[in-house]
Design a protein around this motif. Structure first.
Motif, short mmCIF file in Angstrom:
data_model
loop_
_atom_site.label_atom_id
_atom_site.label_comp_id
_atom_site.label_asym_id
_atom_site.label_seq_id
_atom_site.Cartn_x
_atom_site.Cartn_y
_atom_site.Cartn_z
N ASN A 102 50.98 -33.00 -20.26
CA ASN A 102 50.90 -31.58 -19.92
C ASN A 102 49.99 -31.34 -18.72
OD1 ASN A 102 52.65 -30.78 -21.97
ND2 ASN A 102 50.99 -30.56 -23.44
N SER A 103 48.90 -32.09 -18.65
CA SER A 103 47.99 -31.96 -17.50
C SER A 103 48.68 -32.41 -16.22
CB SER A 103 46.73 -32.77 -17.73
OG SER A 103 46.05 -32.32 -18.86
N ALA A 104 49.42 -33.50 -16.29
CA ALA A 104 50.14 -33.99 -15.11
C ALA A 104 51.19 -33.00 -14.66
CB ALA A 104 50.77 -35.35 -15.42
N VAL A 105 51.88 -32.38 -15.60
CA VAL A 105 52.90 -31.38 -15.25
C VAL A 105 52.24 -30.15 -14.64
CG1 VAL A 105 54.63 -29.82 -16.21
CG2 VAL A 105 54.62 -32.22 -16.86
N SER A 106 51.08 -29.77 -15.14
CA SER A 106 50.36 -28.63 -14.55
C SER A 106 49.96 -28.92 -13.12
CB SER A 106 49.12 -28.31 -15.39
OG SER A 106 49.49 -27.88 -16.66
N VAL A 107 49.49 -30.14 -12.86
CA VAL A 107 49.14 -30.53 -11.49
C VAL A 107 50.39 -30.54 -10.61
CG1 VAL A 107 48.28 -32.45 -10.08
CG2 VAL A 107 47.07 -31.79 -12.17
N PHE A 108 51.51 -31.03 -11.14
CA PHE A 108 52.77 -31.03 -10.40
C PHE A 108 53.19 -29.60 -10.04
CE2 PHE A 108 57.44 -30.59 -10.76
CZ PHE A 108 57.82 -31.33 -9.65
N ASN A 109 53.11 -28.68 -11.00
CA ASN A 109 53.47 -27.28 -10.74
C ASN A 109 52.54 -26.65 -9.72
OD1 ASN A 109 55.67 -27.32 -12.45
ND2 ASN A 109 54.54 -26.55 -14.20
N LEU A 110 51.26 -26.97 -9.77
CA LEU A 110 50.31 -26.48 -8.77
C LEU A 110 50.66 -27.02 -7.39
CD1 LEU A 110 47.73 -24.87 -8.15
CD2 LEU A 110 46.45 -26.97 -8.63
N ALA A 111 51.03 -28.30 -7.32
CA ALA A 111 51.42 -28.89 -6.04
C ALA A 111 52.67 -28.22 -5.47
CB ALA A 111 51.63 -30.39 -6.20
N VAL A 112 53.64 -27.91 -6.32
CA VAL A 112 54.85 -27.22 -5.88
C VAL A 112 54.50 -25.84 -5.34
CG1 VAL A 112 57.02 -26.17 -6.67
CG2 VAL A 112 56.45 -28.50 -7.33
N THR A 113 53.63 -25.13 -6.05
CA THR A 113 53.21 -23.80 -5.60
C THR A 113 52.50 -23.88 -4.25
OG1 THR A 113 53.01 -23.06 -7.88
CG2 THR A 113 51.85 -21.78 -6.22
N CYS A 114 51.61 -24.84 -4.09
CA CYS A 114 50.92 -25.01 -2.80
C CYS A 114 51.91 -25.35 -1.69
CB CYS A 114 49.85 -26.09 -2.91
SG CYS A 114 48.44 -25.60 -3.91
N TYR A 115 52.88 -26.20 -1.99
CA TYR A 115 53.89 -26.55 -1.01
C TYR A 115 54.68 -25.32 -0.58
CZ TYR A 115 57.86 -28.84 1.20
OH TYR A 115 58.83 -29.21 2.09
N LEU A 116 55.01 -24.45 -1.55
CA LEU A 116 55.75 -23.24 -1.21
C LEU A 116 54.90 -22.28 -0.37
CD1 LEU A 116 57.62 -22.53 -4.54
CD2 LEU A 116 58.61 -23.35 -2.41
N PHE A 117 53.60 -22.23 -0.64
CA PHE A 117 52.72 -21.38 0.16
C PHE A 117 52.50 -21.93 1.55
CE2 PHE A 117 50.79 -19.56 -3.84
CZ PHE A 117 51.18 -18.26 -3.58
N LEU A 118 52.40 -23.24 1.68
CA LEU A 118 51.99 -23.84 2.95
C LEU A 118 53.13 -24.43 3.76
CD1 LEU A 118 48.80 -25.63 1.62
CD2 LEU A 118 48.94 -23.41 2.77
N GLY A 119 54.27 -24.70 3.13
CA GLY A 119 55.38 -25.35 3.83
C GLY A 119 55.98 -24.45 4.90
N LYS A 120 56.40 -25.11 5.95
CA LYS A 120 56.97 -24.37 7.07
C LYS A 120 58.46 -24.13 6.81
CE LYS A 120 57.18 -24.34 12.03
NZ LYS A 120 56.73 -24.97 13.26
#
Length: 148
Positions: free
Chosen positions: A125-143
């Protein structure tokens, strides 16, 4: 069913802004709309907290039921709006949204069962939470792609 949904939201610009799965949103629009949805979510949680406290403190009055129903409706609307926002951001970045969103939500919903099978230590569950956070950051920062 999908055509009815599209016809309904195409008639109203406000609904089109928040609930359409077609089109694109850039980083700035994604950021501000995500913050607005976060504020609505916090308000929804406050309503739910008050409603469930009214229910669980044995004050089974009509207000507790109404607030719980409002929470369920608001939560559903926030989830749909958030998913449409994510789909449009993925479109802006050049991706097909459906398979990516199915992967993200599939991993999220299956992770508690996998964690339980592997001993229930919580690391999945912790790994999935980190994965979801990474996806969110990618969506915020991706060009996004150039629209030309």
């Amino acid at each position: 069913m999908i055509n009815r949904y599209r016809k309904l939201i195409s008639r109203h610009p406000f609904l089109l802004t928040w609930f359409s799965f077609d089109g694109r949103v850039n980083r700035r629009q994604y950021l501000f709309r995500s913050l607005a949805l976060g504020a609505v979510w916090l308000l929804t949680i406050a309503i739910a907290w008050y409603g469930t406290n009214a229910l669980f403190n044995m004050k089974l009055d009509i207000l507790g039921y109404i607030l719980t129903a409002v929470f369920i409706l608001a939560a559903l609307l926030v989830v749909i709006a958030d998913n449409s926002l994510m789909a449009r951001r993925l479109h802006d970045m050049g991706y097909t949204a459906a398979p990516i969103m199915c992967l993200i939500y599939g991993i999220t919903f299956v992770s508690p069962a996998i964690d339980r099978l592997l001993g229930g230590s919580g690391w999945v569950n912790s790994a999935v939470s980190v994965f979801n956070l990474a996806v969110t950051c990618y969506l915020f920062l991706g060009k996004g792609e150039d629209k030309r």
